[in-house]
Design a protein around this motif. Structure first.
Motif, PDB file in Angstrom:
ATOM      1  N   PHE A  43      21.501  42.332  12.562  1.00 38.64           N
ATOM      2  CA  PHE A  43      20.919  41.546  11.166  1.00 38.64           C
ATOM      3  C   PHE A  43      19.377  41.437  11.340  1.00 38.64           C
ATOM      4  CE2 PHE A  43      19.760  37.369   9.476  1.00 38.64           C
ATOM      5  CZ  PHE A  43      20.097  37.437   8.366  1.00 38.64           C
ATOM      6  N   VAL A  44      18.609  41.873  10.244  1.00 38.57           N
ATOM      7  CA  VAL A  44      17.132  41.929  10.250  1.00 38.57           C
ATOM      8  C   VAL A  44      16.778  41.144   9.185  1.00 38.57           C
ATOM      9  CG1 VAL A  44      15.080  43.083  10.127  1.00 38.57           C
ATOM     10  CG2 VAL A  44      17.188  44.173  11.288  1.00 38.57           C
ATOM     11  N   GLN A  45      16.117  40.156   9.539  1.00 35.57           N
ATOM     12  CA  GLN A  45      15.544  39.099   8.353  1.00 35.57           C
ATOM     13  C   GLN A  45      14.000  38.843   8.564  1.00 35.57           C
ATOM     14  OE1 GLN A  45      17.270  35.134   8.152  1.00 35.57           O
ATOM     15  NE2 GLN A  45      16.928  35.073   5.957  1.00 35.57           N
ATOM     16  N   SER A  46      12.997  38.721   7.454  1.00 32.28           N
ATOM     17  CA  SER A  46      11.928  38.376   7.367  1.00 32.28           C
ATOM     18  C   SER A  46      10.915  38.698   8.324  1.00 32.28           C
ATOM     19  CB  SER A  46      11.876  36.756   7.614  1.00 32.28           C
ATOM     20  OG  SER A  46      12.624  36.036   6.617  1.00 32.28           O
ATOM     21  N   GLY A  47      11.348  40.013   8.738  1.00 30.96           N
ATOM     22  CA  GLY A  47      10.401  40.850   9.711  1.00 30.96           C
ATOM     23  C   GLY A  47      10.004  42.063   8.871  1.00 30.96           C
ATOM     24  N   HIS A  48       9.367  42.759   9.765  1.00 30.86           N
ATOM     25  CA  HIS A  48       8.439  44.133   8.949  1.00 30.86           C
ATOM     26  C   HIS A  48       8.889  45.192  10.269  1.00 30.86           C
ATOM     27  CE1 HIS A  48       6.580  42.873   5.577  1.00 30.86           C
ATOM     28  NE2 HIS A  48       6.275  41.554   6.275  1.00 30.86           N
ATOM     29  N   GLU A  49       9.056  46.273   9.827  1.00 33.11           N
ATOM     30  CA  GLU A  49       9.054  47.600  10.484  1.00 33.11           C
ATOM     31  C   GLU A  49      10.124  47.501  11.661  1.00 33.11           C
ATOM     32  OE1 GLU A  49       4.948  48.247  11.576  1.00 33.11           O
ATOM     33  OE2 GLU A  49       4.291  47.623   9.636  1.00 33.11           O
ATOM     34  N   THR A  50      11.218  47.271  11.552  1.00 40.91           N
ATOM     35  CA  THR A  50      12.257  47.213  12.372  1.00 40.91           C
ATOM     36  C   THR A  50      12.944  48.638  12.195  1.00 40.91           C
ATOM     37  OG1 THR A  50      12.853  45.102  12.109  1.00 40.91           O
ATOM     38  CG2 THR A  50      14.473  46.533  13.252  1.00 40.91           C
ATOM     39  N   TYR A  51      13.058  49.646  13.433  1.00 38.39           N
ATOM     40  CA  TYR A  51      13.623  50.852  13.582  1.00 38.39           C
ATOM     41  C   TYR A  51      14.778  50.781  14.253  1.00 38.39           C
ATOM     42  CZ  TYR A  51       8.505  51.493  12.237  1.00 38.39           C
ATOM     43  OH  TYR A  51       7.455  51.746  11.703  1.00 38.39           O
ATOM     44  N   ILE A  52      15.697  51.392  13.556  1.00 35.19           N
ATOM     45  CA  ILE A  52      17.151  51.450  14.190  1.00 35.19           C
ATOM     46  C   ILE A  52      17.630  52.897  14.106  1.00 35.19           C
ATOM     47  CG2 ILE A  52      19.638  50.533  13.500  1.00 35.19           C
ATOM     48  CD1 ILE A  52      18.166  48.283  11.831  1.00 35.19           C
ATOM     49  N   ARG A  53      17.981  53.409  15.378  1.00 33.15           N
ATOM     50  CA  ARG A  53      18.220  54.817  15.360  1.00 33.15           C
ATOM     51  C   ARG A  53      19.279  54.908  16.821  1.00 33.15           C
ATOM     52  NH1 ARG A  53      12.554  54.326  16.110  1.00 33.15           N
ATOM     53  NH2 ARG A  53      12.003  53.789  18.381  1.00 33.15           N
ATOM     54  N   ASN A  54      20.007  56.094  16.714  1.00 36.25           N
ATOM     55  CA  ASN A  54      21.089  56.427  17.550  1.00 36.25           C
ATOM     56  C   ASN A  54      21.925  55.203  17.983  1.00 36.25           C
ATOM     57  OD1 ASN A  54      19.211  58.701  17.896  1.00 36.25           O
ATOM     58  ND2 ASN A  54      17.905  57.896  18.855  1.00 36.25           N
ATOM     59  N   LEU A  55      22.334  54.897  16.782  1.00 34.55           N
ATOM     60  CA  LEU A  55      23.424  53.910  17.186  1.00 34.55           C
ATOM     61  C   LEU A  55      24.877  54.089  16.653  1.00 34.55           C
ATOM     62  CD1 LEU A  55      20.907  51.920  17.306  1.00 34.55           C
ATOM     63  CD2 LEU A  55      22.269  50.221  16.239  1.00 34.55           C
ATOM     64  N   PHE A  56      25.937  53.594  17.532  1.00 40.15           N
ATOM     65  CA  PHE A  56      27.354  53.486  17.067  1.00 40.15           C
ATOM     66  C   PHE A  56      27.689  52.024  16.965  1.00 40.15           C
ATOM     67  CE2 PHE A  56      26.489  57.549  19.370  1.00 40.15           C
ATOM     68  CZ  PHE A  56      27.170  58.222  18.919  1.00 40.15           C
ATOM     69  N   LEU A  57      28.302  51.991  15.564  1.00 35.02           N
ATOM     70  CA  LEU A  57      28.665  50.479  15.244  1.00 35.02           C
ATOM     71  C   LEU A  57      30.210  50.534  14.835  1.00 35.02           C
ATOM     72  CD1 LEU A  57      25.609  50.239  13.588  1.00 35.02           C
ATOM     73  CD2 LEU A  57      26.187  48.164  14.118  1.00 35.02           C
ATOM     74  N   ASP A  58      30.867  49.548  15.514  1.00 38.35           N
ATOM     75  CA  ASP A  58      32.283  49.720  15.199  1.00 38.35           C
ATOM     76  C   ASP A  58      32.939  48.412  15.225  1.00 38.35           C
ATOM     77  OD1 ASP A  58      35.084  50.737  15.032  1.00 38.35           O
ATOM     78  OD2 ASP A  58      35.011  51.649  17.131  1.00 38.35           O
ATOM     79  N   GLN A  59      33.421  47.787  14.050  1.00 36.01           N
ATOM     80  CA  GLN A  59      33.990  46.431  14.217  1.00 36.01           C
ATOM     81  C   GLN A  59      35.411  46.483  15.026  1.00 36.01           C
ATOM     82  OE1 GLN A  59      34.837  44.715  10.341  1.00 36.01           O
ATOM     83  NE2 GLN A  59      34.928  42.851  11.276  1.00 36.01           N
ATOM     84  N   HIS A  60      36.127  47.470  14.670  1.00 35.97           N
ATOM     85  CA  HIS A  60      37.382  47.676  15.413  1.00 35.97           C
ATOM     86  C   HIS A  60      37.359  48.974  16.054  1.00 35.97           C
ATOM     87  CE1 HIS A  60      39.257  44.059  13.622  1.00 35.97           C
ATOM     88  NE2 HIS A  60      38.708  44.499  12.371  1.00 35.97           N
ATOM     89  N   ILE A  61      37.579  48.727  17.358  1.00 35.04           N
ATOM     90  CA  ILE A  61      37.962  50.230  18.175  1.00 35.04           C
ATOM     91  C   ILE A  61      39.352  50.846  17.834  1.00 35.04           C
ATOM     92  CG2 ILE A  61      38.014  51.278  20.398  1.00 35.04           C
ATOM     93  CD1 ILE A  61      36.087  49.038  21.608  1.00 35.04           C
TER      94      ILE A  61
END
Length: 102
Positions: A43-61
């Protein structure tokens, strides 16, 4: 400013979210695995220049049998963010962009 979160494995155990970045500038989230979130994986809020890279997201394995998705993998509510090389295995919403210039 200039915060880096790197090489993390986060298991929210279905009790909330993974990473929350609020009012920070130039944050990097790199090479992380986030699982079992119920709200937002990132979750990113009220900021600047957040870099999100090389991720794996999994709600349910899962191998494909789970159908009760409720979370958002990446929720961007801010300006000038970048998402690259991200794999979202499962979530109700993959990427929600409601800020400007992302």
């Amino acid at each position: 400013m200039y915060i880096t979160l790197k090489d993390l494995m986060l298991d929210s155990n279905f009790r909330g979210g993974g990473i929350s970045v609020v009012k920070y500038v130039r944050t990097s989230i790199d090479n992380c695995y986030i699982t079992h979130f119920t709200t937002d994986g990132i979750f990113v809020q009220s900021g600047h220049e957040t870099y999100i890279r090389n991720l794996f997201l999994d709600q349910h394995i899962t191998t494909g049998g789970e159908r009760n998705f409720c979370g958002t993998a990446i929720n961007l509510v801010g300006n000038d963010n970048a998402v690259t090389d991200v794999v979202i295995f499962s979530a109700n919403i993959g990427i929600m962009v409601s800020g400007q210039a992302s």
